[in-house]
Enzyme design. Structure first.
Site, short mmCIF file in Angstrom:
data_model
loop_
_atom_site.label_atom_id
_atom_site.label_comp_id
_atom_site.label_asym_id
_atom_site.label_seq_id
_atom_site.Cartn_x
_atom_site.Cartn_y
_atom_site.Cartn_z
CB SER A 247 33.53 37.46 34.65
OG SER A 247 33.88 38.61 35.37
CG HIS B 117 33.80 35.45 39.16
ND1 HIS B 117 34.50 34.81 40.16
CD2 HIS B 117 34.51 36.56 38.85
CE1 HIS B 117 35.61 35.50 40.42
NE2 HIS B 117 35.63 36.55 39.65
CG ASP C 163 35.19 40.14 38.92
OD1 ASP C 163 34.93 39.86 37.74
OD2 ASP C 163 35.89 39.43 39.65
CG MET D 155 36.72 45.36 41.11
SD MET D 155 37.29 45.72 39.43
CE MET D 155 37.26 44.07 38.74
CG HIS E 88 37.30 38.05 42.73
ND1 HIS E 88 37.86 38.11 41.47
CD2 HIS E 88 38.32 38.23 43.60
CE1 HIS E 88 39.16 38.33 41.59
NE2 HIS E 88 39.45 38.41 42.86
CG MET F 293 39.44 41.83 43.07
SD MET F 293 39.33 41.97 41.29
CE MET F 293 37.64 41.47 41.08
CG MET G 276 43.63 37.41 40.71
SD MET G 276 41.94 37.34 40.11
CE MET G 276 42.03 38.47 38.73
CG ASP H 107 38.86 35.89 37.93
OD1 ASP H 107 38.64 36.57 38.95
OD2 ASP H 107 38.35 36.15 36.82
C1 DX5 Z 1 39.42 40.84 36.63
C2 DX5 Z 1 38.24 39.97 37.04
C3 DX5 Z 1 37.89 38.92 36.00
C4 DX5 Z 1 37.57 39.50 34.64
C5 DX5 Z 1 37.34 38.39 33.64
O1 DX5 Z 1 39.85 41.61 37.73
O2 DX5 Z 1 38.52 39.31 38.26
O3 DX5 Z 1 36.78 38.15 36.47
O4 DX5 Z 1 36.43 40.29 34.71
O5 DX5 Z 1 37.17 38.96 32.36
P1 DX5 Z 1 38.07 38.42 31.13
O6 DX5 Z 1 37.66 36.98 30.96
O7 DX5 Z 1 37.68 39.28 29.98
O8 DX5 Z 1 39.50 38.55 31.55
ZN ZN Z 2 37.13 37.92 39.30
#
Ligand code: DX5
Ligand code: ZN
Length: 219
Positions: free
Chosen positions: A7, A32, A34, A36, A65, A67, A136, A174
């Protein structure tokens, strides 16, 4: 056999190129990202320009991903920036089937992400439009959270839904995916592991972390 993907939000953002080079040497399978927007989740992270900057350092899949609210606005941008897989949240302001169709039309793999409390029925009429489902296993928005135990049953239930449909869909998990949770999420049916602070980034030597985790997962 499970695929392992760091991630990227958990990496050292001041040394992203070096971090990726270490993870490459460690043999990770995908990255991956993220994304946001501070609206769908109470946090901000990265945009397509960061993807563009990192694209030259790996030939592995870039897994986006989203979000974000109205993810359809961003699919083209991330595709152009070098994305290989794009996942949208069923709970966001989205025409889900249209978004998945668009991702595939761009030649990318399409995924739907479900927040912990969202029922699997959200997938009922899009199973044919999907390459993977991201479950999730923490509430989205932040790394370093605790795994939600009821998600084991959700993974199992989703596995049954996919097997009954006959569709070739992978289950991605995830959130707090590490040494304490990996054996059971795999047993329940997950095959794509997004790994962050509890595993791939639990020490500065990312190459060693990756080598150790891959050996553990495939033992
Ligand atoms: C949370 C993300 C995850 C997160 C994973 O919203 O989608 O990818 O960063 O980090 P850990 O493994 O520390 O939960
Ligand atoms: Zn994620």
């Amino acid at each position: 056999m499970a695929l392992i993907g760091p991630s990227v939000m958990c990496a050292d953002w001041g040394n992203l190129q070096e971090n990726m080079e270490m993870l490459e040497r460690g043999g990770v399978d995908f990255y991956h990202f993220d994304i946001m927007d501070g609206s769908f989740v109470p946090n901000f992270t990265m945009g397509p320009d960061l993807l563009k900057a990192l694209r030259p350092y790996s030939g592995k899949a870039f897994d986006i991903h989203l979000m974000v609210q109205e993810p359809e606005r961003y699919i083209g941008m991330f595709a152009e920036a070098g994305a290989d897989w794009i996942t949208v949240h069923a709970e966001s302001k989205v025409h889900l089937q249209r978004a998945l169709q668009y991702i595939r039309k761009l030649g990318l793999k399409a995924g739907v992400a479900l927040n912990p409390s969202t029922p699997l029925s959200a997938l009922d009429y899009v199973l044919d439009d999907l390459d993977h489902v991201c479950l999730m296993t923490v509430n989205p928005g932040f790394a370093g959270q605790a795994f939600i135990p009821s998600m084991y049953r959700k993974i199992e239930d989703l596995r049954k839904v996919i097997d009954a449909s006959g569709a070739p869909i992978d289950i991605q998990v995830d959130g707090n995916i590490g040494y304490n949770t990996i054996p059971k999420v795999i047993e329940c049916g997950a095959s794509m592991l997004v790994c962050g602070t509890s595993s791939l980034f639990n020490s500065a030597d990312l190459e060693a972390n990756a080598l150790q985790l891959i050996e553990y997962v495939n033992k």
